[in-house]
Design a protein around this motif. Structure first.
Motif, PDB file in Angstrom:
ATOM      1  N   VAL A   6       0.831  -1.218   0.000  1.00 19.76           N
ATOM      2  CA  VAL A   6       0.000   0.000   0.000  1.00 19.76           C
ATOM      3  C   VAL A   6       0.857   1.257   0.000  1.00 19.76           C
ATOM      4  CG1 VAL A   6      -1.735   1.323   1.257  1.00 19.76           C
ATOM      5  CG2 VAL A   6      -1.909  -1.178   1.139  1.00 19.76           C
ATOM      6  N   GLY A   9       1.099   6.792   0.987  1.00 17.56           N
ATOM      7  CA  GLY A   9       0.031   7.675   0.527  1.00 17.56           C
ATOM      8  C   GLY A   9       0.531   9.073   0.192  1.00 17.56           C
ATOM      9  N   ALA A  10      -0.254   9.773  -0.610  1.00 11.77           N
ATOM     10  CA  ALA A  10       0.163  11.070  -1.144  1.00 11.77           C
ATOM     11  C   ALA A  10       0.266  12.160  -0.083  1.00 11.77           C
ATOM     12  CB  ALA A  10      -0.811  11.501  -2.239  1.00 11.77           C
ATOM     13  N   THR A  42      -8.521  11.377  -1.936  1.00 11.30           N
ATOM     14  CA  THR A  42      -8.778  10.326  -2.927  1.00 11.30           C
ATOM     15  C   THR A  42      -9.000  10.935  -4.304  1.00 11.30           C
ATOM     16  OG1 THR A  42      -9.858   9.069  -1.166  1.00 11.30           O
ATOM     17  CG2 THR A  42     -10.201   8.305  -3.430  1.00 11.30           C
ATOM     18  N   THR A  43      -9.704  12.056  -4.325  1.00 11.26           N
ATOM     19  CA  THR A  43      -9.970  12.764  -5.567  1.00 11.26           C
ATOM     20  C   THR A  43      -9.619  14.240  -5.391  1.00 11.26           C
ATOM     21  OG1 THR A  43     -11.820  11.270  -6.037  1.00 11.26           O
ATOM     22  CG2 THR A  43     -11.714  13.322  -7.298  1.00 11.26           C
ATOM     23  N   GLY A  57     -11.806  12.881   0.322  1.00 10.35           N
ATOM     24  CA  GLY A  57     -11.085  11.722   0.812  1.00 10.35           C
ATOM     25  C   GLY A  57     -11.825  11.071   1.957  1.00 10.35           C
ATOM     26  N   SER A  63      -4.649   8.306   0.766  1.00 11.77           N
ATOM     27  CA  SER A  63      -4.768   9.404  -0.197  1.00 11.77           C
ATOM     28  C   SER A  63      -4.021   9.089  -1.484  1.00 11.77           C
ATOM     29  CB  SER A  63      -4.223  10.697   0.413  1.00 11.77           C
ATOM     30  OG  SER A  63      -2.876  10.523   0.825  1.00 11.77           O
ATOM     31  N   LYS A  64      -4.656   9.449  -2.602  1.00 12.14           N
ATOM     32  CA  LYS A  64      -4.091   9.145  -3.920  1.00 12.14           C
ATOM     33  C   LYS A  64      -3.308  10.314  -4.510  1.00 12.14           C
ATOM     34  CE  LYS A  64      -5.565   7.651  -8.558  1.00 12.14           C
ATOM     35  NZ  LYS A  64      -5.162   8.882  -9.288  1.00 12.14           N
ATOM     36  N   ASP A  65      -3.839  11.524  -4.371  1.00  9.55           N
ATOM     37  CA  ASP A  65      -3.222  12.685  -5.022  1.00  9.55           C
ATOM     38  C   ASP A  65      -3.156  13.883  -4.090  1.00  9.55           C
ATOM     39  OD1 ASP A  65      -2.898  11.620  -7.737  1.00  9.55           O
ATOM     40  OD2 ASP A  65      -5.097  11.632  -7.791  1.00  9.55           O
ATOM     41  N   LYS A  97       5.976   3.453  -2.164  1.00  9.19           N
ATOM     42  CA  LYS A  97       4.834   3.433  -3.070  1.00  9.19           C
ATOM     43  C   LYS A  97       4.299   4.828  -3.405  1.00  9.19           C
ATOM     44  CE  LYS A  97       4.337  -1.061  -3.549  1.00  9.19           C
ATOM     45  NZ  LYS A  97       4.384  -1.756  -4.849  1.00  9.19           N
ATOM     46  N   THR A  98       5.162   5.819  -3.321  1.00 14.39           N
ATOM     47  CA  THR A  98       4.737   7.167  -3.696  1.00 14.39           C
ATOM     48  C   THR A  98       5.680   7.726  -4.745  1.00 14.39           C
ATOM     49  OG1 THR A  98       6.077   8.381  -2.061  1.00 14.39           O
ATOM     50  CG2 THR A  98       3.893   7.589  -1.356  1.00 14.39           C
TER      51      THR A  98
END
Length: 202
Positions: A6, A9-10, A42-43, A57, A63-65, A97-98
């Motif tokens: 995982v 996260g961003a 998330t978006t 989120g 968090s994705k972005d 993973k970032t």
């Protein structure tokens, strides 16, 4: 969260980057940098024209972005180039993973201090004293903001800034301007321009 598959996260990655900017560069004299806007989740929907947007989120979703915009101020082109080099190196040290990128656009160029500028400052101070307003001296560059005159720095022999309205709480939501200072400043500027014109007309 934090599992190998995982990652961090961003938002954690962005927090790391911003904190390391502060840790590695904040003590450098005359260099300032400010993350003025941040969106993450998330978006993320960022509107470049408005320098803002929206983010969504869920609390338990990684968090994705993240999008951050900001500003850099410095005393010389060399200082700017060094700061950008350090920032790029920090951005490249990604958490698991970032990934992250940083882009620099053209903003206000540095207005480096030079002898001719200080000479013009002394002439301005003489005008102020002759008008009965007292001596005027240069401020610490760390306390000065960017100015349009910076765009002329490589084309003019001498220049000074800060001849307009005074105020307080610069670059905060409480910033104010004192309109009462304008008549005094206008007289100073007018007499200085007149004296400079007489000098070059000889």
């Amino acid at each position: 969260m934090f599992k190998p598959e995982v990652g961090a996260g961003a938002i954690y990655e962005t927090s790391r980057i911003l904190y390391q900017f502060y840790e590695e560069l904040s003590k450098e004299e005359f260099l300032t940098f400010n993350p003025g806007m941040i969106l993450g989740g998330t978006t993320v929907k960022y509107n470049e024209n408005e320098n803002g947007g929206s983010a969504y989120g869920k609390d338990n979703v990684v968090s994705k972005d993240v999008t951050v915009t900001g500003d850099i101020r410095c005393i010389s082109p060399e200082q700017l180039a060094n700061a950008q080099k350090v920032m790029k190196a920090i951005v490249a040290r990604n958490l698991p993973k970032t990934s992250a990128t940083i882009e620099f656009s053209e903003g206000y160029p540095p207005f480096a201090p030079k002898d001719a500028n200080y000479d013009l400052m002394r002439q301005f101070s003489k005008v102020s004293q002759d008008l009965g307003y007292g001596e005027v001296g240069p401020v610490n560059p760390a306390d000065a903001g960017a100015a349009d005159i910076s765009f002329t720095s490589e084309y003019i022999k001498m220049g000074i800034d800060g001849m307009g309205m005074s105020g307080k709480d610069d670059h905060t939501i409480n910033e104010t301007g004192d309109l009462r200072a304008l008549p005094k400043q206008s007289k100073r500027a007018a007499v200085l321009i007149y004296r400079l014109f007489k000098e070059v007309s000889k």
